[in-house]
Structures are given as structure tokens and as C-alpha cells.
Scaffold this motif. Sequence first.
Motif, PDB file in Angstrom:
ATOM      1  N   ASP A   1     -11.926 -18.883  -4.229  1.00 26.88           N
ATOM      2  CA  ASP A   1     -11.716 -19.343  -2.885  1.00 26.88           C
ATOM      3  C   ASP A   1     -11.865 -21.125  -2.926  1.00 26.88           C
ATOM      4  N   PRO A   2     -10.816 -21.805  -2.863  1.00 29.31           N
ATOM      5  CA  PRO A   2     -10.768 -23.154  -2.851  1.00 29.31           C
ATOM      6  C   PRO A   2     -11.845 -23.756  -2.048  1.00 29.31           C
ATOM      7  N   ARG A   3     -12.301 -23.101  -0.988  1.00 28.54           N
ATOM      8  CA  ARG A   3     -13.298 -23.653  -0.104  1.00 28.54           C
ATOM      9  C   ARG A   3     -14.756 -23.993  -0.541  1.00 28.54           C
ATOM     10  N   ILE A   4     -14.896 -22.992  -1.446  1.00 32.07           N
ATOM     11  CA  ILE A   4     -16.324 -22.892  -2.051  1.00 32.07           C
ATOM     12  C   ILE A   4     -16.209 -23.426  -3.561  1.00 32.07           C
ATOM     13  N   ARG A   5     -16.404 -24.823  -3.911  1.00 37.50           N
ATOM     14  CA  ARG A   5     -16.231 -25.266  -5.232  1.00 37.50           C
ATOM     15  C   ARG A   5     -17.561 -26.062  -5.500  1.00 37.50           C
ATOM     16  N   TYR A   6     -18.475 -25.895  -4.608  1.00 42.71           N
ATOM     17  CA  TYR A   6     -19.976 -26.424  -4.841  1.00 42.71           C
ATOM     18  C   TYR A   6     -19.792 -27.681  -5.392  1.00 42.71           C
ATOM     19  N   THR A   7     -19.122 -28.505  -4.907  1.00 43.28           N
ATOM     20  CA  THR A   7     -18.990 -29.930  -5.665  1.00 43.28           C
ATOM     21  C   THR A   7     -19.768 -30.825  -4.941  1.00 43.28           C
TER      22      THR A   7
ATOM     23  N   MET B   1     -24.595 -30.205  -8.409  1.00 38.24           N
ATOM     24  CA  MET B   1     -24.844 -29.863  -7.083  1.00 38.24           C
ATOM     25  C   MET B   1     -24.728 -28.211  -7.284  1.00 38.24           C
ATOM     26  N   PHE B   2     -23.504 -27.761  -8.059  1.00 34.28           N
ATOM     27  CA  PHE B   2     -23.075 -26.549  -7.962  1.00 34.28           C
ATOM     28  C   PHE B   2     -24.328 -25.607  -8.791  1.00 34.28           C
ATOM     29  N   ILE B   3     -25.057 -26.437 -10.016  1.00 33.48           N
ATOM     30  CA  ILE B   3     -26.058 -25.702 -10.572  1.00 33.48           C
ATOM     31  C   ILE B   3     -27.146 -25.641  -9.873  1.00 33.48           C
ATOM     32  N   ARG B   4     -27.468 -26.873  -9.059  1.00 32.10           N
ATOM     33  CA  ARG B   4     -28.814 -26.482  -8.509  1.00 32.10           C
ATOM     34  C   ARG B   4     -28.701 -25.671  -7.123  1.00 32.10           C
ATOM     35  N   ARG B   5     -27.745 -25.949  -6.389  1.00 32.57           N
ATOM     36  CA  ARG B   5     -27.689 -25.074  -5.223  1.00 32.57           C
ATOM     37  C   ARG B   5     -27.291 -23.652  -5.120  1.00 32.57           C
ATOM     38  N   TYR B   6     -26.433 -23.385  -6.285  1.00 25.03           N
ATOM     39  CA  TYR B   6     -25.887 -22.064  -6.301  1.00 25.03           C
ATOM     40  C   TYR B   6     -26.437 -21.279  -7.436  1.00 25.03           C
ATOM     41  N   LEU B   7     -25.986 -21.792  -8.777  1.00 27.42           N
ATOM     42  CA  LEU B   7     -26.300 -21.005  -9.796  1.00 27.42           C
ATOM     43  C   LEU B   7     -27.638 -20.758 -10.270  1.00 27.42           C
ATOM     44  N   ILE B   8     -28.749 -21.691 -10.050  1.00 25.28           N
ATOM     45  CA  ILE B   8     -29.982 -21.213 -10.333  1.00 25.28           C
ATOM     46  C   ILE B   8     -30.749 -20.356  -9.451  1.00 25.28           C
ATOM     47  N   PRO B   9     -30.556 -20.713  -8.161  1.00 25.49           N
ATOM     48  CA  PRO B   9     -31.221 -19.394  -7.092  1.00 25.49           C
ATOM     49  C   PRO B   9     -30.560 -18.202  -7.356  1.00 25.49           C
ATOM     50  N   ARG B  10     -29.114 -18.056  -7.951  1.00 23.25           N
ATOM     51  CA  ARG B  10     -28.584 -16.725  -8.083  1.00 23.25           C
ATOM     52  C   ARG B  10     -28.959 -16.165  -9.208  1.00 23.25           C
ATOM     53  N   LEU B  11     -29.159 -17.140 -10.201  1.00 20.12           N
ATOM     54  CA  LEU B  11     -29.785 -16.343 -11.481  1.00 20.12           C
ATOM     55  C   LEU B  11     -31.379 -15.976 -11.269  1.00 20.12           C
ATOM     56  N   ILE B  12     -32.225 -16.793 -10.759  1.00 19.62           N
ATOM     57  CA  ILE B  12     -33.439 -16.280 -10.384  1.00 19.62           C
ATOM     58  C   ILE B  12     -33.507 -14.843  -9.527  1.00 19.62           C
ATOM     59  N   GLN B  13     -32.233 -14.724  -8.808  1.00 22.22           N
ATOM     60  CA  GLN B  13     -32.259 -13.408  -8.059  1.00 22.22           C
ATOM     61  C   GLN B  13     -32.064 -12.277  -8.972  1.00 22.22           C
ATOM     62  N   TYR B  14     -30.851 -12.593 -10.038  1.00 24.04           N
ATOM     63  CA  TYR B  14     -30.705 -11.841 -11.081  1.00 24.04           C
ATOM     64  C   TYR B  14     -31.861 -11.179 -11.927  1.00 24.04           C
ATOM     65  N   VAL B  15     -32.609 -12.110 -12.093  1.00 28.37           N
ATOM     66  CA  VAL B  15     -33.638 -11.713 -13.075  1.00 28.37           C
ATOM     67  C   VAL B  15     -34.637 -10.902 -12.481  1.00 28.37           C
TER      68      VAL B  15
ATOM     69  N   ILE C   1     -22.854  -7.217 -13.688  1.00 28.50           N
ATOM     70  CA  ILE C   1     -21.348  -7.330 -13.456  1.00 28.50           C
ATOM     71  C   ILE C   1     -21.275  -7.811 -12.180  1.00 28.50           C
ATOM     72  N   THR C   2     -22.134  -7.458 -11.154  1.00 21.41           N
ATOM     73  CA  THR C   2     -22.252  -8.051  -9.789  1.00 21.41           C
ATOM     74  C   THR C   2     -22.309  -9.592  -9.812  1.00 21.41           C
ATOM     75  N   LEU C   3     -23.194 -10.163 -10.830  1.00 24.98           N
ATOM     76  CA  LEU C   3     -23.522 -11.495 -10.986  1.00 24.98           C
ATOM     77  C   LEU C   3     -22.077 -12.252 -11.470  1.00 24.98           C
ATOM     78  N   ILE C   4     -21.558 -11.505 -12.479  1.00 23.18           N
ATOM     79  CA  ILE C   4     -20.347 -12.089 -12.927  1.00 23.18           C
ATOM     80  C   ILE C   4     -19.210 -12.186 -11.822  1.00 23.18           C
TER      81      ILE C   4
END
Lengths: 334, 284
Positions: free
Chosen positions: A328-334, A1-15, A316-319
Amino acid sequence: MFIRRYLIPRLIQYVLVIFLGITVVFIIPRMLPNDPVMRTIQELRARGSSLEPGSMDKIIADLTEMYGLGGSPLEQYGAFWQRLFRGDFGVSFFQFPTPVGKLIAIALPWTAGLLLTTTTLAWVIGNIAGAFAGYYANKGWSRSLDAVVMVIRPLPYYIFAFTLLLLFAYFIRWFPVSGGSGIGRQPTFTLPYIQDVLWHSFLPALSILILGMAVWFQTMKLVVQSVVGESYVQYAKLGGVKESTIVTRYVIRNAMLPQITGLALSLGLIFSGALITEIVFSYPGLGSLLFNSIITGDYNLIMGITIFSIVALTTITLIIDLLYPLFDPRIRYT
Amino acid sequence: MKLFKDLLRDYKFAWGFWIMCMMVAFACLSFFAPYDPTLWGVVPRDMRPSAEYWLGTDSNGQDIFWMATFAVRNSLVIALIAGLVSRVIAVTVGMVAGYLGGKSDRVLMFVSDSMLVIPLFLMIVMLAMLVRDSMNIVTLGLLLAIFGWAWDARLIRSQILSLREREFTKTAVLSGVGTMRLVLNEYMPYSTPLIFSTLINNMAWAIGLEITLAVLGLIDLSVPTLGTMLYWAINYQAVLLQRWWWVLTPIILSILIFVALYWLSVGISEYLDPRRRIQRVGAG
């Protein structure tokens, strides 16, 4: 979930951001009516160098090649990316034939050291001071600190740095007027050299630090002032938890979160500010390199610095964004 | 008018307001200036402040007092152009993104987020270098306007997002009010103070960048602005030669303007929402 919902859109934005940013850098010099090649030649002439008619064509050909202006716009664009992927920013025109990449590599440690220490220190000190000032908002010291910040905060980097320079290097001669170390000193890992560098960096660091602290102080103070009213803080107070524990453990930790996002969003401004501060103090980092390239009209160098900064800042912003769930324990994207 | 009276009760807003009034009055004095600011050598060079030359004269042979009136006027005009034009962009983007939501929201916010992450100062420098020859007050204002809207568009968007969820929006939509009318008639009154406070912040940002660009020699140096005054003072080594009246005039004037503008905007934001002042990250 974390990867699909958060990581991939964020990486696409980065690129995408890097891609668009660099494309804009590519387009800017080409969309204007004046030809950078002719411009450079004009500037050379204005500087008083005499050009023989025969060597003129050769210089024009060389410059066209150097600015990557040969062929159709599409071919130029392709060649531009190819060179970037090889890490080739071209050569600096006025420090011919030093590659732009090498000039950046020499200046980078200065800027990175300055920025890393000041940004971290400003964030930590500003947030802690702001948290206490917000928690004890009615105390005298909190109010006077707030009043000082109200005057410093609106000042732009250039004016603030210049005022510090006037005060502490000209009126009271405590610190050197310019430079990163004593003239003619070779960088060595010895104590006197490090002392010398620290002494020279003190004023530029101080000005970035104070301006940064003012921002974090003020936002943190406001956040804490609103967190203090929340019922869990009241509950802890009534339950007899020590006040220092409440501030550090409960209040600061919760109020810190928006500040991390704030840091990610304002890195661009802080970075620009550091460049401007370096120019004021002739500190030998990217800022002074930029200043020299403006003065000499070294367009390749400016493009190189801009592209490098875009990539560095977005990374750096991405990192920071990717590390956010750790805080933030509330955002664990699980 | 009642709103304005309420605001003046806040000491920060009041101070900011009166200092800015003084600055505008000072700028208006330039219309009565006895000297042409574009000419050099109209008065003796490097005179100390005296009864005849209130703030002394500079190495270009200009009276610093009258030069400063032009400088403040031009800097304020640049800031107003930059501020007003970028307000049009920020309000449009913020309202469209906030009200329509969905895809247009995502695209517009992607653009404004990208502009926040990228070192805009370098972009502005690159552009300024290329248009240096045709740089005047208007083009500089427009150049700054293109880059100065991203943060404010975000603020306006978040306000529209919360307005959209209010009851009156549903009432209006269900009773057949068109989108344009809803946004212009119903949302605008709520957003006006916020737009005004972002305008003031943006003007401060524009003056700060104008000064920086001028000191780098990237704007027309024959036009007197706060930045170009400082440029000439630095260029003629006024600091080393201890001609304080020359260096300190643009510095003190600009510090007054920055603090006054900031206090004005803080006054408005506190009036809007005393608990959470909404502010720009910094003046660049």
C-alpha cells in the motif's frame, strides 16, 4: 518515524501477545481443582495398568517433576519460561520418552506444506475469482458461483471435510480414506513417493482450499462491487481503457489491500481449521498429533503444540503486518 | 414488525427463517419422544429406516429419529447460551471501547486482537480436556462464550465509533443526557440489528465447535447433541458398515442449520447495509 510510530508499538504488541498467550497456557492446568498428576494416574489405572504401591510415590514424584509442578507457583512459572527458552517442551507421556519438541518437528512439515499451499492458493484464486465475479456481478456465471458459495461458506471445517471424505473416499472411491502416504512407505525423494503423498493430500488440501476460497471470494466480490462504482473506474472506462486492464490493474489492486489485513486476522481460524481437517483425514500433521494427545490424555504434548502454534501464528501475522506498507503506497510511514 | 416483514421479502432471509422454524419445531418434538435418550437398547439395534423407525436405529439401540430431535434441541440450547452470554461481553466491550476511546479502547482492542491471533481452538481443547468430567450443556455453552466475543466486539465498536461522530450525539451530550442513557436509549436501537446478526453467526460458530469437540470425545457423550450422534456413528464404524441412515442424519441436519443460520444473518446484514455486508470470517 516508521520505527517509532509503527514498528516499536507493533513489536511490543507481538511480545505481549506471546507472553500473555503462554501465561494463559501455564495457568489453565493449574487453576482447576483436579491435579493433573492424579488425573494421569487415574487414567493409567482406567487403562488397566496395575501399579505397585511402592512404585506409586516414585511415579507421583516423576510426574510432578515432568509437569513442572514442584515448588511455589512463582517458581514453577520461572522454571516454565526457562525451559521454554531452551526450546524444551518436556517429554511426551504416552510416547515416553520422546521429547514433545521432536514429535512436533516430525509432524510440522506435513502441516506446514498443507497450510502454505492451500492458504496461498485459496487467497489468490478466491480473490481473482471474487474480483471478476464482482466486476461482472450481473452475469449468469457470477450469480451461480455466488449461489454455490452461499451454501459452502457457512459449513464448519469438520462437517465439510467429513462430507468430502464420505463422497470421494467412500461413495466414489477416488481417493484414499486416510493417511499421508501409503502404509509403510519410507520418505524418499523419488517420483513415486511424491506422487503418493500428493494423492493422499489431495482431499484434505481440497477441503481447506474450497472453504478458504469461499471466504475470499465473497469478501472480494463485495469490495469490488463497491470499488466499481468509484469515479476513477468510470473515468478509465470512459477513457477507453481495456476492461481486462481495468479489472486487473485498477480494481483488483485497490481491493486487494483489505484482503491482506483480512488474511492476517483470519490466520488463527484457518490454522485451527487445518488441524480439524487433518484429524478427519488422519493426515500425519499437527492435527493428528493433537488428536492422539487428546485420546491418550498427553497433556505435555497438547501444551507443546499450543505454545508452538501461538508463537508461529503471531510471528506470521507480524510478518504480514510489517510487509503491508510494501503493498500500500499510501502507508509508507515516512 | 415492519422490519421483519421487509426482511422476509428477501428470499435468503425467508428460506433461513423457515428452515430454522422447522428445526425448532423438530427440536420441540423431543418433548413427546417415546424413548429416554440417555438409555441404551430401548429398540432393536441397527435397523434400517422403516415405517416403525423412520430413520432407522443405531448400534446403541436408540431410535435415530427421536434421538435427532434431542440432538437438535441440545445443540441449539448450547448455541443459545454461548451466543447470548458472549453477546453481553461483546456489546459491553464494543460499546465501552467505541464510546470512551483513548486508553480503554486501546487495552480492550489489544485483548480482542490477541484473541483473534491466538489459535483459540487449541485453548478451548485444553480447557475442555480439563473440565471434561464436569462438562454439561451449560458449561460447554459458557466455555464457548468466553472465547466467542472478540470479532463481534470489533464490529460493534466500529459501529459505535461512527455513531459517536453523528450530530445527535453532540445534541444529546450538550443537553445533558448521561452516558448510560445515551448509549442505551440512543445507540442501542441502531446497534440491535448488528448485534442480532452477530448473535446468529456466533450460534453457528458454537454449533460447529460443539460438533468438533464432541467428535474429539471432549464433551459428555451421553448427552445427545449433533456432535455426539456423529461421534457414536463414527465410533461404531457406521461409515464402513454402510449404515448411512445413522451417519447422514446428524450431518444433513447440521448442514441445514448452518446454511439457514448463515442466510438469516446475510439477510439481516444486507438489509442493514446492502453495499458492505459485515460478516464473521468463518464458522471455525
